[in-house]
Write an enzyme that holds these catalytic residues in place. Structure first.
Site, short mmCIF file in Angstrom:
data_model
loop_
_atom_site.label_atom_id
_atom_site.label_comp_id
_atom_site.label_asym_id
_atom_site.label_seq_id
_atom_site.Cartn_x
_atom_site.Cartn_y
_atom_site.Cartn_z
N LYS A 9 75.30 62.28 55.54
CA LYS A 9 74.62 63.24 54.67
C LYS A 9 74.01 64.32 55.56
CE LYS A 9 70.66 63.08 54.57
NZ LYS A 9 69.22 63.13 54.76
N ALA A 90 68.87 56.41 62.76
CA ALA A 90 67.63 57.21 62.80
C ALA A 90 67.92 58.63 63.26
CB ALA A 90 66.61 56.55 63.71
N GLY A 92 68.74 61.48 61.01
CA GLY A 92 68.59 62.58 60.07
C GLY A 92 69.84 62.90 59.27
N ILE A 93 70.83 61.99 59.28
CA ILE A 93 72.05 62.22 58.50
C ILE A 93 72.29 61.06 57.53
CG2 ILE A 93 73.24 63.84 60.01
CD1 ILE A 93 74.65 61.53 61.36
N GLY A 94 71.22 60.36 57.20
CA GLY A 94 71.27 59.37 56.13
C GLY A 94 72.18 58.19 56.37
N GLY A 96 71.69 55.02 57.30
CA GLY A 96 71.26 53.79 56.66
C GLY A 96 71.33 53.88 55.15
N ASP A 126 66.81 58.66 50.31
CA ASP A 126 68.12 59.30 50.28
C ASP A 126 69.17 58.48 49.54
OD1 ASP A 126 67.33 61.56 51.68
OD2 ASP A 126 67.81 60.69 53.64
#
Length: 274
Positions: A9, A90, A92-94, A96, A126
């Site tokens: 993401k 971890a 910033g591109i979702g 997890g 998210d």
């Protein structure tokens, strides 16, 4: 066995517009998904398990603390889960959240359950947008998600210096918690050039506090901006992954190869965003 792709993401914009009394921050973000990501597979089993492979598997938990495990547990049906991890954690591109959403979709298919189990979207801010898996405007605390139609495809280079950025610390370090949102009505972009021009006037309000926490993010943005053909460089989410946008996938592919060769300790890939 059921297999589902978990795409990265990317927050093309991320405006922090306020903070609720309970501490949650309010956002206004244009979100797209990449053609790179993780892969989740599930099969019926006598007890729950999670195993992991892939270039980004190291250090990722394989127990009940993992969002994938927690997502599967919502179905109350034991399954064996395999996660092929290609996205940095971890970052910033979702990763997890997208993995959790893919697990929910896989379990829904495996069990024939057509309704989301209770607690699905509470797994993370998210998860709701990752369940939609399409270009969207995300507002509120991630609970207000509206699809964005006719968004031109974008060609990008994604780069992460392999440092973790603690999301709560980045939000807490914001100097101003109430910033202007995007326009109430988004434009109808006739093509990628018009979209990139519009994006250049938008923001990621978390970029400055993330750079303060991990100064190497500024180096990534500088390197992306300097790539031949780069039109715009920005950080995604709370970092540390950043992206640069290009006019064609071929130019993005060449730029990614050059950036990876010059920064062998970074995670770098080209992608199409839509």
């Amino acid at each position: 066995m059921t297999k589902v792709f978990a795409p990265a993401k990317v927050n093309l914009t991320l405006h922090v517009t306020g903070q609720r009394k309970d501490g949650y921050h309010l956002l206004d973000s244009l979100v797209v998904f990449a053609d790179v990501g993780d892969r989740v597979s599930v099969r019926a089993a006598e007890e729950m398990s999670l195993d992991m492979t892939g270039p980004m598997a190291e250090g990722v938990p394989t127990d009940a603390t993992n969002l994938v495990w927690r997502a599967a547990a919502l179905f109350q049906t034991p399954v064996a889960i395999h996660l092929s991890k290609h996205l940095p954690a971890a970052a910033g591109i979702g990763g997890g959240s997208s993995d959790a959403a893919a697990t929910i979709l896989a379990l829904s298919d495996l069990t024939g359950e057509t309704r989301l189990p209770a607690g699905s979207v509470e797994l993370g801010a998210d998860v709701r947008v990752c369940l939609m898996r399409r270009a969207s405007r995300m507002q509120g605390i991630g609970d207000l998600v509206e699809p964005v139609g006719n968004l031109p495809a974008l060609f990008a280079v994604l780069a992460n210096p392999r440092v973790a950025v603690p999301t709560p610390a980045v939000f807490n370090a914001l100097s101003t918690k109430t910033n202007p949102p995007m326009a109430k009505k988004l434009p109808n972009w006739p093509g990628a050039k018009a979209l990139i021009d519009w994006l250049a006037a938008q923001r990621n309000d978390l970029e400055a506090p993330a750079i303060a926490a991990q100064p190497v993010i500024a180096d990534v943005l500088t390197a992306l901006t300097a790539l031949p053909g780069a039109r715009l460089a920005r950080m995604s989410g709370s970092g540390a992954t950043c992206f640069a946008l290009f006019d064609t996938r071929e130019v993005a592919d060449a730029a990614a190869q050059a950036l990876a060769a010059a920064n062998t300790d970074w995670w770098v890939t080209s992608a199409t965003l839509s």
